[in-house]
Design an enzyme around this catalytic site. Structure first.
Site, mmCIF file in Angstrom:
data_model
loop_
_atom_site.group_PDB
_atom_site.id
_atom_site.type_symbol
_atom_site.label_atom_id
_atom_site.label_comp_id
_atom_site.label_asym_id
_atom_site.label_seq_id
_atom_site.Cartn_x
_atom_site.Cartn_y
_atom_site.Cartn_z
ATOM 1 N N GLU A 1 -16.719 1.740 0.635
ATOM 2 C CA GLU A 1 -16.213 2.261 1.903
ATOM 3 C C GLU A 1 -17.068 3.399 2.452
ATOM 4 O OE1 GLU A 1 -12.333 3.327 0.463
ATOM 5 O OE2 GLU A 1 -12.845 5.436 0.319
ATOM 6 N N HIS B 1 -6.080 4.297 -6.192
ATOM 7 C CA HIS B 1 -7.230 4.955 -5.565
ATOM 8 C C HIS B 1 -7.099 6.474 -5.723
ATOM 9 C CE1 HIS B 1 -9.503 1.826 -3.124
ATOM 10 N NE2 HIS B 1 -8.769 1.189 -4.007
ATOM 11 N N HIS C 1 0.851 -1.195 0.000
ATOM 12 C CA HIS C 1 0.000 0.000 0.000
ATOM 13 C C HIS C 1 0.881 1.238 0.000
ATOM 14 C CE1 HIS C 1 -3.067 2.852 1.940
ATOM 15 N NE2 HIS C 1 -3.424 2.668 0.684
ATOM 16 N N GLU D 1 -9.931 3.130 -8.228
ATOM 17 C CA GLU D 1 -11.128 3.456 -7.465
ATOM 18 C C GLU D 1 -11.838 4.560 -8.252
ATOM 19 O OE1 GLU D 1 -12.179 4.360 -2.856
ATOM 20 O OE2 GLU D 1 -10.819 5.719 -3.868
ATOM 21 N N GLU E 1 -0.034 4.950 0.052
ATOM 22 C CA GLU E 1 -0.858 6.165 0.106
ATOM 23 C C GLU E 1 0.103 7.351 -0.018
ATOM 24 O OE1 GLU E 1 -4.340 7.038 0.497
ATOM 25 O OE2 GLU E 1 -3.311 8.904 0.021
#
Ligand code: NOJ
Ligand code: CA
Length: 684
Positions: free
Chosen positions: A480, A455, A385, A474, A387
């Site tokens: 979510e 995303h 991941h 995304e 971010e």
């Protein structure tokens, strides 16, 4: 091409004009084309036609993964060569491709002395609609596609209220209250389904549409950069394709492969390392507040030596990650995503800080060597991941280091994220600079043999054909929002395939089994039934599908979880059986390289009976169908977790009658009969 007609002409002022028809119905009435260039004369008039060429193409190609294993690309192309009559006689080509399901066109600025480096201040392309259609829209926001959809007439579009009330979306920049995003889905009073979007968005800003409420004229609004310019161009250059998909059947819109066909073939010569997959993740527990991404409670939580003081709720810790690895291994799920494994989360959001995260430094309770080995011993892959909190500059500086780290520890896929205001400061998620960034990430991950799930990028435009390692994005309102926001209305998933998904797969994160009870607020819940969550694995196509709920919630429903274990993520064939945007969708798909079929049927807030003829099955062959349906008394609000599972013998003559509750759905798996299934009842 069959019913789809395109006309092109230059008007009295030498302005290029096009129109599109379907049978004898107008789809796009005569509409403008061209540009205004900064510091330059207008580039939309005073043209003459110096030549044109026509070709026909009919070919079939195989995507690396997809909804079908063969795609027919059949179109007629006409290229018009235009030259301005005034000095310096600048050149513009327009390339039109007419398919049986729509039209695509793009502009080409050929190499020429009179136009070399230039700035586009506006694109003047228009789409003059033939009526006040029903539209399914979200606001034209420069930084997000995560709004709920509104259904209204074109004449009623005004996004002010939607933007102001969407307080669950952190960054909202929608300066034009009459602008909407594409893909824009519409339905005309005379029964045409029309979808406007773009294909192959590379080195150009994203296209939004400005709506004229009284004339029903849509005009292109390109997302600006930090100083208000739209695009920086060096000729020769081709713009993305503007796409108009049209049919009198809603199912044809979902089946269309036009956007993929308009993209370039794969740049990846040997794609054997690219593998569709299912995954679980240390994720929903953060979304629902059970644990945190960050190791410390917040960024003030430092000891005097500057070290982080544990906040006690960190989700990405060794024991918890092992729990997910064990669960994945026990259930044949290939991947485990771990968010919050790396340093930076204490101050990640809302500070517009350039350097936030390290992409190679784990928190003290995440042992990368130990966990990699543990995952490997269980035959499971950890998913990385990254971010970025919108700091694309910082990510670009760390990308090679991050991907070398992934190669070293055996991570073969990465989920990226862009939550927050973009850096370079002043840029937008959907402007030319960021569009180029996302493509650079796709290219570089490909160089390192890493699959990508982005995303918060710009919404997809079919580039997964060119970069098949870019499995999903995304770029829309995912499941979510049912955890932390105002949720997704029961009709949401019946609109998404007609809008956001037209450009490419979405990491929607379906499969939530615990529908209610995450917070004390009784109104806060996932706005579907449990059975509908299963159906989403079919109706929300993606080659990478998360089983998003917590292991403990799946362990309470092993019978329903069996569908998630069984369902495929790559397909030989897909049949869009019935669909109406905003109301319902039923799709059947055949798993790649097998004789197994899977069906998903969903409805909006209304209950419904989906009639599914199994005529796509091989004639004369017997199959076993397992039907995962809403219980008779299920209802998304009052009884969402009630389901029933039944097993029958079926064949190509069977007609299933699937009862969908309000906000409900049904999922069906169909496999050839085996000796074990003797004595099973026929479906009636
Ligand atoms: C938003 C993403 O959609 C979500 O999946 C992720 O967990 C958070 N950002 C944190 O990166
Ligand atoms: Ca509806």
């Amino acid at each position: 091409m069959n019913k789809v007609k395109l006309e092109f002409m230059l008007d009295a002022e030498g302005k290029p004009v096009y129109s599109v028809g379907y049978g004898d119905k107008p789809v796009i009435k005569p509409s403008p084309m061209g540009f205004t260039l900064a510091d330059d004369a207008p580039f939309d008039k005073n043209f003459e036609l110096t030549g044109s060429e026509q070709t026909t193409v009919d070919e079939t190609w195989k995507p690396v993964w997809g909804e079908v294993s063969n795609i027919r690309n059949h179109y007629q192309q006409v290229t018009v060569h235009l030259k301005q009559k005034n000095n310096p006689g600048r050149l513009l080509n327009i390339i039109f491709r007419v398919f049986e399901d729509g039209v695509g066109f793009r502009y080409e600025f050929p190499q020429q002395p009179g136009l070399r480096y230039f700035i586009i201040s506006n694109e003047l392309t228009g789409f003059n609609l033939a009526g006040d259609h029903k539209a399914f829209w979200i606001p034209g926001d420069y930084d997000t596609n995560e709004y709920q959809y509104t259904t209204s007439k074109i004449s009623e579009i005004d996004n002010t209220q939607v933007v102001n009330s969407a307080t669950d979306i952190a960054i909202r920049v929608a300066p034009d209250k009459y602008a909407v995003q594409t893909p824009l889905m519409m339905k005309s009073a005379d029964g045409l389904y029309i979808n406007i979007h773009e294909a192959a968005l590379v080195d150009f800003p994203s296209m939004q549409l400005h709506v004229d409420n009284s004339t029903y004229k849509l005009s292109v609004n390109l997302v600006p950069d930090a100083i208000g310019n739209k695009a920086y161009v060096h000729a020769p250059f081709k713009t993305p394709w503007r796409t108009i998909i049209v049919s009198d059947k809603a199912t044809d819109i979902l089946a269309s492969k036009m956007i993929l066909n308009l993209n370039d073939p794969s740049k990846i010569e040997d794609p054997s390392w690219i593998k569709p997959m299912k995954f679980v993740g240390v994720w929903w527990e953060m979304q629902t507040g059970k644990s945190t991404w960050s190791y410390a409670a917040d960024d003030e939580n430092l000891a005097t030596d500057g070290k982080l003081i544990p906040g006690g709720k960190h989700g990405g810790n060794n024991d918890n990650v092992k729990r997910y690895i064990d669960f994945a291994a026990a259930n044949g799920i290939q991947g485990v995503l771990v968010e919050g494994w790396n340093t930076g989360w204490e101050s990640w959001f809302g500070n517009w800080k350039e350097h936030v995260f390290s992409f190679v430094t784990p928190y003290p309770d995440f042992n990368v060597v130990e966990l990699t080995n543990y995952a490997k011993s269980k035959g499971v892959k950890l998913i990385m991941h990254n971010e970025t909190s919108g700091s694309a500059t910082d990510y670009e500086r760390q990308m090679d280091t991050a991907y070398r780290f992934m190669n070293k520890y055996g991570y073969t896929s990465v989920k990226t994220g862009y939550v927050g205001k973009i850096i370079p400061r002043g840029e937008h998620h959907d402007g030319q600079w960021m569009v180029n960034h996302y493509v650079r990430v796709a290219q570089k991950t490909a160089d390192y043999h890493i699959m990508l799930d982005a995303h918060e990028p710009v919404r997809p435009t079919g580039l997964q054909r060119t970069y098949p390692n870019w499995l999903a994005s995304e770029a829309g309102r995912g499941n979510e929002y049912n955890a932390f926001g105002q949720g997704n209305k029961p009709e949401h998933e019946t609109i998404m395939p007609f809008t956001r998904l037209m450009g490419g797969p979405m990491d929607y994160t379906p499969g939530i089994f615990k529908i209610k009870g995450y917070t004390p607020d009784p109104k806060r819940q996932v706005q579907t039934t449990l059975a509908k969550q299963l159906a989403l694995y079919i109706t929300m196509y993606s080659p990478v599908e998360m089983a998003a709920d917590l292991p403990e919630n799946y362990e309470k429903h092993p019978d329903a979880f069996q569908f998630i274990k069984d369902v495929a993520v790559d397909w030989d064939d897909s049949k869009i059986l019935e669909a109406e945007p905003g109301d319902y969708i039923t799709i059947a798909r055949k798993a790649k390289g097998t004789s197994d079929w899977f069906i998903g049927a969903i409805t909006d807030e209304n209950s419904r009976n989906a009639q599914v003829a199994l005529s796509f099955l091989d004639k004369g062959k017997k199959y076993v169908a397992i039907i995962y349906a809403d219980a008779d008394n299920a209802d998304w609000q009052t009884n969402p977790e009630a389901y029933q599972i039944k097993k029958y013998m079926v064949d190509a003559n069977t007609k299933l009658n699937l009862k969908l509750a309000k906000g409900g759905g049904a999922a069906v798996s169909i496999k050839p009969v085996t000796a074990e299934d003797k004595g099973l009842k026929n479906y009636k």
